[in-house]
Design an enzyme around this catalytic site. Structure first.
Site, PDB file in Angstrom:
ATOM      1  N   GLU A 239      -0.207  -9.344  -0.559  1.00 31.80           N
ATOM      2  CA  GLU A 239      -1.628  -9.630  -0.279  1.00 31.80           C
ATOM      3  C   GLU A 239      -2.452  -9.635  -1.562  1.00 31.80           C
ATOM      4  OE1 GLU A 239      -1.607  -6.443   2.665  1.00 31.80           O
ATOM      5  OE2 GLU A 239      -2.398  -7.857   4.135  1.00 31.80           O
TER       6      GLU A 239
ATOM      7  N   GLU B 152       4.981  -4.935   7.239  1.00 30.20           N
ATOM      8  CA  GLU B 152       4.201  -3.902   7.922  1.00 30.20           C
ATOM      9  C   GLU B 152       4.665  -3.665   9.349  1.00 30.20           C
ATOM     10  OE1 GLU B 152       2.940  -6.364   6.097  1.00 30.20           O
ATOM     11  OE2 GLU B 152       1.388  -5.607   4.759  1.00 30.20           O
TER      12      GLU B 152
ATOM     13  N   GLY C 264       0.929  -5.019   0.922  1.00 29.53           N
ATOM     14  CA  GLY C 264      -0.274  -5.165   0.102  1.00 29.53           C
ATOM     15  C   GLY C 264       0.001  -5.803  -1.246  1.00 29.53           C
TER      16      GLY C 264
ATOM     17  N   ALA D 268       0.864  -1.184   0.000  1.00 27.08           N
ATOM     18  CA  ALA D 268       0.000   0.000   0.000  1.00 27.08           C
ATOM     19  C   ALA D 268       0.903   1.237   0.000  1.00 27.08           C
ATOM     20  CB  ALA D 268      -0.882  -0.023   1.236  1.00 27.08           C
TER      21      ALA D 268
HETATM   22  C1  LIG Z   1      -1.906  -3.137   2.737  1.00 31.83           C
HETATM   23  C2  LIG Z   1      -1.304  -3.186   4.101  1.00 31.83           C
HETATM   24  C3  LIG Z   1      -2.338  -2.841   5.123  1.00 31.83           C
HETATM   25  O1  LIG Z   1      -0.929  -4.486   4.370  1.00 31.83           O
HETATM   26  C4  LIG Z   1      -0.215  -2.211   4.338  1.00 31.83           C
HETATM   27  C5  LIG Z   1       1.000  -2.157   3.439  1.00 31.83           C
HETATM   28  O2  LIG Z   1       1.108  -2.653   2.371  1.00 31.83           O
HETATM   29  S1  LIG Z   1       2.173  -1.180   4.134  1.00 31.83           S
HETATM   30  C6  LIG Z   1       3.450  -1.190   2.931  1.00 31.83           C
HETATM   31  C7  LIG Z   1       4.271  -2.388   3.036  1.00 31.83           C
HETATM   32  N1  LIG Z   1       5.401  -2.262   2.126  1.00 31.83           N
HETATM   33  C8  LIG Z   1       6.593  -1.846   2.519  1.00 31.83           C
HETATM   34  O3  LIG Z   1       6.815  -1.532   3.667  1.00 31.83           O
HETATM   35  C9  LIG Z   1       7.645  -1.787   1.454  1.00 31.83           C
HETATM   36  C10 LIG Z   1       8.216  -0.386   1.356  1.00 31.83           C
HETATM   37  N2  LIG Z   1       9.280  -0.325   0.367  1.00 31.83           N
HETATM   38  C11 LIG Z   1      10.520  -0.794   0.608  1.00 31.83           C
HETATM   39  O4  LIG Z   1      10.835  -1.346   1.640  1.00 31.83           O
HETATM   40  C12 LIG Z   1      11.518  -0.597  -0.478  1.00 31.83           C
HETATM   41  O5  LIG Z   1      11.029   0.383  -1.366  1.00 31.83           O
HETATM   42  C13 LIG Z   1      11.846  -1.867  -1.287  1.00 31.83           C
HETATM   43  C14 LIG Z   1      12.633  -2.859  -0.390  1.00 31.83           C
HETATM   44  C15 LIG Z   1      10.603  -2.546  -1.823  1.00 31.83           C
HETATM   45  C16 LIG Z   1      12.769  -1.484  -2.481  1.00 31.83           C
HETATM   46  O6  LIG Z   1      13.861  -0.764  -1.997  1.00 31.83           O
HETATM   47  P1  LIG Z   1      14.768   0.084  -3.010  1.00 31.83           P
HETATM   48  O7  LIG Z   1      15.135  -0.775  -4.153  1.00 31.83           O
HETATM   49  O8  LIG Z   1      15.872   0.660  -2.200  1.00 31.83           O
HETATM   50  O9  LIG Z   1      13.800   1.230  -3.577  1.00 31.83           O
HETATM   51  P2  LIG Z   1      13.321   2.569  -2.821  1.00 31.83           P
HETATM   52  O10 LIG Z   1      14.280   3.647  -3.097  1.00 31.83           O
HETATM   53  O11 LIG Z   1      13.021   2.271  -1.383  1.00 31.83           O
HETATM   54  O12 LIG Z   1      11.921   2.845  -3.529  1.00 31.83           O
HETATM   55  C17 LIG Z   1      11.843   3.495  -4.792  1.00 31.83           C
HETATM   56  C18 LIG Z   1      10.734   4.527  -4.692  1.00 31.83           C
HETATM   57  O13 LIG Z   1       9.510   3.857  -4.416  1.00 31.83           O
HETATM   58  C19 LIG Z   1       8.915   4.407  -3.254  1.00 31.83           C
HETATM   59  N3  LIG Z   1       8.160   3.361  -2.549  1.00 31.83           N
HETATM   60  C20 LIG Z   1       8.524   2.080  -2.361  1.00 31.83           C
HETATM   61  N4  LIG Z   1       7.596   1.426  -1.692  1.00 31.83           N
HETATM   62  C21 LIG Z   1       6.612   2.303  -1.431  1.00 31.83           C
HETATM   63  C22 LIG Z   1       5.368   2.212  -0.760  1.00 31.83           C
HETATM   64  N5  LIG Z   1       4.920   1.063  -0.230  1.00 31.83           N
HETATM   65  N6  LIG Z   1       4.613   3.321  -0.670  1.00 31.83           N
HETATM   66  C23 LIG Z   1       5.007   4.484  -1.221  1.00 31.83           C
HETATM   67  N7  LIG Z   1       6.184   4.631  -1.887  1.00 31.83           N
HETATM   68  C24 LIG Z   1       6.968   3.555  -1.986  1.00 31.83           C
HETATM   69  C25 LIG Z   1      10.081   4.900  -2.436  1.00 31.83           C
HETATM   70  O14 LIG Z   1       9.659   5.852  -1.484  1.00 31.83           O
HETATM   71  C26 LIG Z   1      10.953   5.473  -3.513  1.00 31.83           C
HETATM   72  O15 LIG Z   1      10.441   6.729  -3.936  1.00 31.83           O
HETATM   73  P3  LIG Z   1      11.195   8.104  -3.514  1.00 31.83           P
HETATM   74  O16 LIG Z   1      11.085   8.181  -2.028  1.00 31.83           O
HETATM   75  O17 LIG Z   1      12.592   7.958  -4.008  1.00 31.83           O
HETATM   76  O18 LIG Z   1      10.389   9.173  -4.199  1.00 31.83           O
END
Ligand SMILES: CC(C)(O)CC(=O)SCCNC(=O)CCNC(=O)[C@H](O)C(C)(C)COP(=O)(O)OP(=O)(O)OC[C@H]1O[C@@H](n2cnc3c(N)ncnc32)[C@H](O)[C@@H]1OP(=O)(O)O
Length: 281
Positions: free
Chosen positions: A135, A155, A132, A89
């Protein structure tokens, strides 16, 4: 071979074998279909690793509704463009929300639309399937993964828990110990472990993922849509009932297929040594 159609999908793999007529592109997804009655939904939010913002999920729901109502589509594939299936998400969208807003608005309730589709849906997980994203893939009926795919429920690292079925579907898929480990530590697993654990049914090199998913989806799309919907419902009952209830439901559904023309056609085709021509009735 697939009939050459008007618009080629942009990925090299797609260009090889998944030619398709373009249906529509939203802000976050591309929706198309192949000549083999397969609908394709490609998540495409490149700057955010296909993070599932509200707008994206609404577009996915709209595409699924359209495919569900379309008799020319027998199965659907959901995949991601770029290096992610979906990184969960949208964290930045969720950040400012408080309890009253999420509980009052039943935040994420509409995500369930994916699991309500009557057509078989195959997730082709090409990269990160986090939160998500994992999921969403688990809401699909069949999951294939590229050898580069990574699955996680991180999460807990954000101070929250999975909210779109992760604690339930992951546990049913991989068992308690691995599900607990993934949800409590937030640490992901790679495609090969996902295969061994039963989360996915096939792992293939990334450049073959869509071809493999399409082959299976096309096979399913050749079946009677009436029967695939019944079969899908029966398998899903296994997740929500006791064995005795499930077996009773299956028996009733099996009997019900004898009320369809497609059941007679399928058995006649076998006896007459020809290919069945299902009419979905
Ligand atoms: C549905 C529920 C209730 O279950 C809740 C959820 O889904 S909560 C979200 C769970 N997901 C995460 O916590 C994953 C978050 N992302 C990461 O950990 C990393 O991005 C990665 C390991 C998947 C990849 O890492 P990396 O290759 O280093 O890329 P990044 O520089 O981190 O990401 C690139 C760019 O994408 C943006 N990004 C990544 N994931 C999300 C996200 N879930 N939401 C919003 N944006 C996301 C990240 O911020 C980067 O953008 P910029 O900040 O550079 O503009």
């Amino acid at each position: 071979m697939l009939r050459k159609a008007t618009v080629r999908l942009t990925r090299p793999i797609a260009a090889r074998s998944l030619t398709s007529e373009n249906r529509w592109s939203g802000d976050f997804i591309h929706v198309s279909h192949t000549d083999a009655k397969v609908g394709l939904i490609e998540l495409d939010r490149p700057k955010a690793l296909n993070a599932l913002c509200d707008g994206l999920m609404l577009e996915v729901a709209k595409a699924l509704d359209e495919f569900d109502a379309d008799k020319s589509i027998g199965a659907v594939i959901i995949t991601g463009r770029g290096r992610a299936f979906a990184a969960g998400a949208d964290i930045k969208e969720m950040l400012p929300l408080n309890y009253a807003q999420v509980a009052g608005g039943d935040f994420l309730a509409h995500w369930g639309r994916v699991s309500k589709n009557t057509k078989p849906v195959l997730a082709a997980v090409n990269g990160f399937a986090f939160g998500g994203g994992c999921e969403l893939a688990m809401m699909c009926d069949i999951m294939y993964a590229s050898d580069k795919a990574v699955f996680g429920q991180p999460e807990i690292k954000l101070g929250t828990i999975p909210g779109a079925g992760g604690t339930q579907r992951l546990t049913r898929a991989v068992g308690k110990s691995l599900a607990m480990e993934m949800c409590l530590s937030g640490e992901p697993i790679k495609a090969d472990q996902a295969l061994v654990a039963g989360l996915v049914s096939k792992v293939v090199p990334g450049d073959q993922l869509l071809d493999e998913a399409h082959k299976t989806a096309a096979k399913i799309a050749e079946m009677s849509q009436l029967t695939t919907a019944i079969c899908k419902e029966a398998v899903n009952v296994a997740f929500e009932s006791t064995l005795a209830e499930g077996v009773r439901f299956e028996r009733r559904m099996f009997h019900a297929t004898f009320g369809t023309e497609d059941r007679r056609e399928g058995m006649s085709a076998f006896a007459e040594k020809r290919k069945a021509n299902f009419k979905d009735c």
